[in-house]
Design a protein around this motif. Structure first.
Motif, PDB file in Angstrom:
ATOM      1  N   THR A 234     -60.159-126.477   6.451  1.00 47.80           N
ATOM      2  CA  THR A 234     -60.586-125.392   7.332  1.00 47.80           C
ATOM      3  C   THR A 234     -62.084-125.517   7.560  1.00 47.80           C
ATOM      4  O   THR A 234     -62.852-125.678   6.600  1.00 47.80           O
ATOM      5  CB  THR A 234     -60.265-124.017   6.724  1.00 47.80           C
ATOM      6  N   ALA A 235     -62.515-125.462   8.797  1.00 51.99           N
ATOM      7  CA  ALA A 235     -63.945-125.528   9.098  1.00 51.99           C
ATOM      8  C   ALA A 235     -64.616-124.231   8.650  1.00 51.99           C
ATOM      9  O   ALA A 235     -64.135-123.130   8.949  1.00 51.99           O
ATOM     10  CB  ALA A 235     -64.160-125.738  10.589  1.00 51.99           C
ATOM     11  N   THR A 236     -65.706-124.359   7.921  1.00 52.53           N
ATOM     12  CA  THR A 236     -66.448-123.185   7.467  1.00 52.53           C
ATOM     13  C   THR A 236     -67.774-123.003   8.189  1.00 52.53           C
ATOM     14  O   THR A 236     -68.306-121.892   8.222  1.00 52.53           O
ATOM     15  CB  THR A 236     -66.719-123.277   5.955  1.00 52.53           C
ATOM     16  N   ARG A 237     -68.295-124.087   8.766  1.00 50.05           N
ATOM     17  CA  ARG A 237     -69.578-123.976   9.477  1.00 50.05           C
ATOM     18  C   ARG A 237     -69.699-125.084  10.499  1.00 50.05           C
ATOM     19  O   ARG A 237     -69.385-126.239  10.204  1.00 50.05           O
ATOM     20  CB  ARG A 237     -70.756-124.054   8.499  1.00 50.05           C
ATOM     21  N   TYR A 238     -70.124-124.717  11.709  1.00 50.22           N
ATOM     22  CA  TYR A 238     -70.444-125.705  12.741  1.00 50.22           C
ATOM     23  C   TYR A 238     -71.904-126.076  12.556  1.00 50.22           C
ATOM     24  O   TYR A 238     -72.788-125.207  12.552  1.00 50.22           O
ATOM     25  CB  TYR A 238     -70.206-125.106  14.124  1.00 50.22           C
ATOM     26  N   VAL A 239     -72.184-127.384  12.380  1.00 47.69           N
ATOM     27  CA  VAL A 239     -73.535-127.820  12.033  1.00 47.69           C
ATOM     28  C   VAL A 239     -74.328-128.219  13.269  1.00 47.69           C
ATOM     29  O   VAL A 239     -75.397-127.662  13.545  1.00 47.69           O
ATOM     30  CB  VAL A 239     -73.490-128.990  11.027  1.00 47.69           C
TER      31      VAL A 239
ATOM     32  N   CYS B  23     -58.002-130.195  10.973  1.00 48.08           N
ATOM     33  CA  CYS B  23     -58.978-129.151  10.650  1.00 48.08           C
ATOM     34  C   CYS B  23     -58.679-127.885  11.433  1.00 48.08           C
ATOM     35  O   CYS B  23     -58.648-127.897  12.669  1.00 48.08           O
ATOM     36  CB  CYS B  23     -60.389-129.644  10.959  1.00 48.08           C
ATOM     37  N   GLU B  24     -58.467-126.801  10.695  1.00 44.74           N
ATOM     38  CA  GLU B  24     -58.275-125.489  11.308  1.00 44.74           C
ATOM     39  C   GLU B  24     -59.639-124.918  11.697  1.00 44.74           C
ATOM     40  O   GLU B  24     -60.555-124.867  10.881  1.00 44.74           O
ATOM     41  CB  GLU B  24     -57.578-124.545  10.329  1.00 44.74           C
ATOM     42  N   LEU B  25     -59.726-124.495  12.959  1.00 46.18           N
ATOM     43  CA  LEU B  25     -60.974-123.930  13.463  1.00 46.18           C
ATOM     44  C   LEU B  25     -60.752-122.482  13.864  1.00 46.18           C
ATOM     45  O   LEU B  25     -59.928-122.189  14.744  1.00 46.18           O
ATOM     46  CB  LEU B  25     -61.473-124.742  14.667  1.00 46.18           C
ATOM     47  N   ASP B  26     -61.471-121.585  13.219  1.00 44.90           N
ATOM     48  CA  ASP B  26     -61.409-120.159  13.534  1.00 44.90           C
ATOM     49  C   ASP B  26     -62.267-119.901  14.770  1.00 44.90           C
ATOM     50  O   ASP B  26     -63.430-120.324  14.815  1.00 44.90           O
ATOM     51  CB  ASP B  26     -61.938-119.351  12.346  1.00 44.90           C
ATOM     52  N   PRO B  27     -61.733-119.202  15.796  1.00 43.45           N
ATOM     53  CA  PRO B  27     -62.539-118.944  16.990  1.00 43.45           C
ATOM     54  C   PRO B  27     -63.797-118.136  16.705  1.00 43.45           C
ATOM     55  O   PRO B  27     -64.745-118.158  17.500  1.00 43.45           O
ATOM     56  CB  PRO B  27     -61.582-118.178  17.910  1.00 43.45           C
TER      57      PRO B  27
ATOM     58  N   ALA C 219     -59.646-123.325  19.233  1.00 40.31           N
ATOM     59  CA  ALA C 219     -59.152-122.628  18.037  1.00 40.31           C
ATOM     60  C   ALA C 219     -57.815-123.231  17.611  1.00 40.31           C
ATOM     61  O   ALA C 219     -56.984-123.602  18.450  1.00 40.31           O
ATOM     62  CB  ALA C 219     -59.000-121.147  18.329  1.00 40.31           C
ATOM     63  N   GLY C 220     -57.616-123.351  16.312  1.00 40.43           N
ATOM     64  CA  GLY C 220     -56.401-123.973  15.802  1.00 40.43           C
ATOM     65  C   GLY C 220     -56.682-125.344  15.226  1.00 40.43           C
ATOM     66  O   GLY C 220     -57.766-125.598  14.690  1.00 40.43           O
TER      67      GLY C 220
END
Length: 245
Positions: free
Chosen positions: A7-12, A70-74, A93-94
Motif C-alpha cells: 500500500t502506498a503511504t507517501r507520494y515522494v 500497489c494499492e493507492l488511496d485517492p 486509485a486502486g
C-alpha cells in the motif's frame, strides 16, 4: 501465484521521463518504488506488458527490479499541490504497478563493461520475441546497479494488444534489430534461438500471464495473450534477428 501487494503511504516525487509520469512512492513495507499508474495515458495495458515481459525475462535469468502491485488511496492524490499529478493520482486509485527503486543506479551507456555478448544476444532475442520497440541508444531502458545490468520499462512491448491484431499478423511481424542497443550481436542470436525457444513453455507463459490482476484485463484476454505469444514462438522465421535458424 500472484505478485506481492503493498500500500502506498507517501507520494515522494514525479519522474518526468516520458508521457506516463510515473512517480516515486513509499510503501507500507518501508520499501521505495517507482509507481506506474493504471490511470496514465497508456492505460492498464502498458502495465500488463510490464508484468508479462518483466516476469518472463526474470524467469529466463535476466535482472528485472522486483514488481509488486500497489494499492493507492485517492486521499494521497488530493493532498498533491501539482494539479496534473493530483488528477493522475486520483484517477489511479486502486491497484497500480510498483517497481523496486534502485537507489544510485545509472543509465547504461555502454561504458560499464556489462553485459557479456551472450547476455546481449539473449536480451536482443527476447526483445524481438515480445516486439519491444523501446531499447535503442536513444532510450536503452537499461540501468547499471551494483555493477550489474537491470532491465526496466517494458510497457511499449506487446503492442499487438492495443488493437488486438491477429495472432497470424503478430507472428509475421518483423523486428528491426538495427535500432536495438545490442544490434552488434545480432549474428549470434540464431545460435541461442533453439535453447531460448525451448525454455519458453506454455506453462511458463501461462504463469506470467496469470500474474496480471483481474482489474487490468478483460475476460478472455489471458487466452489471447497466450495464443499470440505461442504462435510467435512457434514460427520465428520472420522476426528472428540475425537471419533464419
Amino acid at each position: 501465484m500472484s505478485l506481492p501487494i503493498v500500500t502506498a503511504t507517501r507520494y515522494v516525487l514525479p519522474l518526468r521521463e516520458g508521457g506516463s509520469l510515473p512517480g516515486v512512492v513509499e510503501g507500507n513495507d518501508l520499501g521505495t518504488y517507482v509507481l506506474k499508474f493504471h490511470g496514465a495515458g497508456q492505460g492498464p495495458k502498458a502495465l500488463v506488458a510490464e508484468v508479462i515481459v518483466g516476469e518472463l525475462f526474470r524467469r529466463l535469468g535476466l535482472r528485472v527490479p522486483e514488481l509488486k502491485l500497489c494499492e493507492l488511496d485517492p486521499a494521497i492524490g488530493k493532498s498533491e499541490p501539482d494539479e496534473e499529478i493530483q488528477e493522475l493520482l486520483v484517477r489511479s486509485a486502486g491497484l497500480n504497478l510498483a517497481v523496486d527503486f534502485l537507489p544510485g543506479s545509472f543509465g547504461y551507456d555502454g561504458s560499464s563493461g556489462v553485459p557479456d555478448n551472450a547476455t546481449r544476444a539473449k536480451i536482443l532475442w527476447l526483445d524481438a520475441f515480445v516486439a519491444n520497440v523501446d531499447r535503442s541508444w536513444r532510450n536503452t531502458n537499461l540501468l547499471v546497479w551494483h555493477k550489474e545490468l537491470w532491465l526496466i520499462d517494458h510497457g511499449a512491448a506487446l503492442y499487438f494488444h492495443h488493437s488486438w491484431m491477429s495472432a497470424e499478423k503478430f507472428t509475421g511481424l518483423k523486428y528491426d534489430a538495427s535500432d536495438h542497443v545490442f544490434s552488434t550481436v545480432a549474428r549470434a542470436v540464431p545460435g541461442i534461438d533453439a535453447e531460448l525457444a525451448a525454455a519458453i513453455t506454455p506453462d511458463l507463459l501461462t504463469e506470467v500471464i496469470g500474474l496480471i490482476p483481474d482489474e487490468w484485463i478483460a475476460d478472455g484476454d489471458r487466452e489471447r495473450y497466450l495464443g499470440h505469444l505461442t504462435a510467435r514462438l512457434a514460427d520465428r522465421t520472420a522476426w528472428l534477428p540475425g537471419g533464419a535458424r
